[in-house]
Motif scaffolding. Sequence first.
Motif, short mmCIF file in Angstrom:
data_model
loop_
_atom_site.label_atom_id
_atom_site.label_comp_id
_atom_site.label_asym_id
_atom_site.label_seq_id
_atom_site.Cartn_x
_atom_site.Cartn_y
_atom_site.Cartn_z
N SER A 80 0.82 -1.21 0.00
CA SER A 80 0.00 0.00 0.00
C SER A 80 0.86 1.27 0.00
O SER A 80 0.49 2.28 -0.59
N ALA A 81 2.04 1.18 0.64
CA ALA A 81 2.92 2.35 0.73
C ALA A 81 3.74 2.58 -0.55
O ALA A 81 4.28 3.66 -0.75
N CYS A 82 3.80 1.55 -1.41
CA CYS A 82 4.73 1.58 -2.55
C CYS A 82 4.18 2.41 -3.72
O CYS A 82 3.13 2.10 -4.28
N ASP A 83 4.91 3.45 -4.11
CA ASP A 83 4.49 4.28 -5.25
C ASP A 83 4.63 3.53 -6.57
O ASP A 83 3.88 3.78 -7.51
N VAL A 84 5.61 2.63 -6.65
CA VAL A 84 5.81 1.91 -7.92
C VAL A 84 4.59 1.02 -8.21
O VAL A 84 4.17 0.89 -9.36
N VAL A 85 4.01 0.43 -7.17
CA VAL A 85 2.77 -0.36 -7.35
C VAL A 85 1.66 0.55 -7.89
O VAL A 85 0.90 0.17 -8.77
N ALA A 86 1.59 1.78 -7.35
CA ALA A 86 0.55 2.71 -7.79
C ALA A 86 0.74 3.08 -9.26
O ALA A 86 -0.23 3.22 -10.00
N TRP A 87 2.00 3.22 -9.68
CA TRP A 87 2.28 3.63 -11.07
C TRP A 87 2.20 2.47 -12.03
O TRP A 87 1.88 2.64 -13.20
N ASN A 88 2.59 1.29 -11.57
CA ASN A 88 2.71 0.12 -12.44
C ASN A 88 1.98 -1.06 -11.79
O ASN A 88 2.56 -1.79 -10.99
N PRO A 89 0.72 -1.24 -12.13
CA PRO A 89 -0.09 -2.28 -11.47
C PRO A 89 0.47 -3.69 -11.63
O PRO A 89 0.13 -4.57 -10.86
#
Lengths: 112, 241
Positions: free
Chosen positions: B157-166
């Motif tokens: 949930s904290a990871c920005d890369v997950v947010a940018w790249n599903p």
Amino acid sequence: MSARAQTYLWFAQRLSGAVLALCVAVHLATIILAVQGGLSAAEILGRTRGSTAWAAFYAAFVLAVAVHAPIGLRAILREWTLWRGRGLDAAVALVGVGLALLGWRAVGAVVG
Amino acid sequence: MPGQVDALTVSVWRGAAAGRYVDYQVPHRTSQTVLDIVTYIQRRLDPTLSYRFSCRVGVCGSCAMTVNGVPRWTCRTHVDRVAKDRKLEIGPLRNLPVIKDLATDMRAFFDKWARAKGQFQPPATPAADFARVDPASAARREADAAIECIGCAVCYSACDVVAWNPDYLGPAALNRAWSLVNDVRDAGGAERLAAVSGDAGCHSCHSHQACAERCPKQLNPTAAIAGLKRATLKAALTGAL
């Protein structure tokens, strides 16, 4: 792209980043030292023209940029747009070739 | 009421992807956790509130939520540490689809553990004897550092890369893969390294360290991912990848 190719891509960016850290430091130090006696085109060309060392340094600098920037651009485009696949890979490779050619042409102009 | 000193205004996400924050007044007590708050609302104020919890002692990893904008394990988060001006905002975890209210759909999170080959892979021929693992060996110490994950998805949930790249596997799955890469009994080897390479894997990590900053178990998935980067490079250079 294969796992191996993507691993090499990551390594190429790391390696070129390390080269850039050194090149940028030398470049900035040179600028700061060079402007002490006033900055002019003649002064710059006086230092670089005919110098194999400066030619080699800036040629390596350009190569590091040409490797580093397209790989980073590819990552940014993948994160911020829906662009994927071979079209993206070809486009950023073209950016790299363009940066190398333009950069080396500029190096040739100041050392030649 | 014993221990009660004042009231908190608690905004809680209600709905699924579309929804809104609804305010509740909850008595503030000493040593109160954020999970206590959510439980109070569901049992005393609105029984339709959905949330997930189990052990209440920081073991099961099921009660993670976003508290005042930060992903946290709510059962071990004291209200006094996170409330600002007697206010709390409690929402579902980021980067996961919301089922209802504070309950998220964790399937993508755990499917990525499988995609990262996060399961122990025994050798084709069973070992003749017990594996003897030196607790002081470098590999065992690396595995030790990664092994305490409770699967709470706070790092995800904290990871920005997950947010940018599903597609990105995320810190927890990669951390799990790293513990298995360092398990001398495991035979997953190159196949696992291939699974965690590239655009969806370790090479996409920006080393922001939000995962390490937020992990309630003080694990460092960023370090595990850096280990995977080194391991994949070594495998590529030796022709194993």
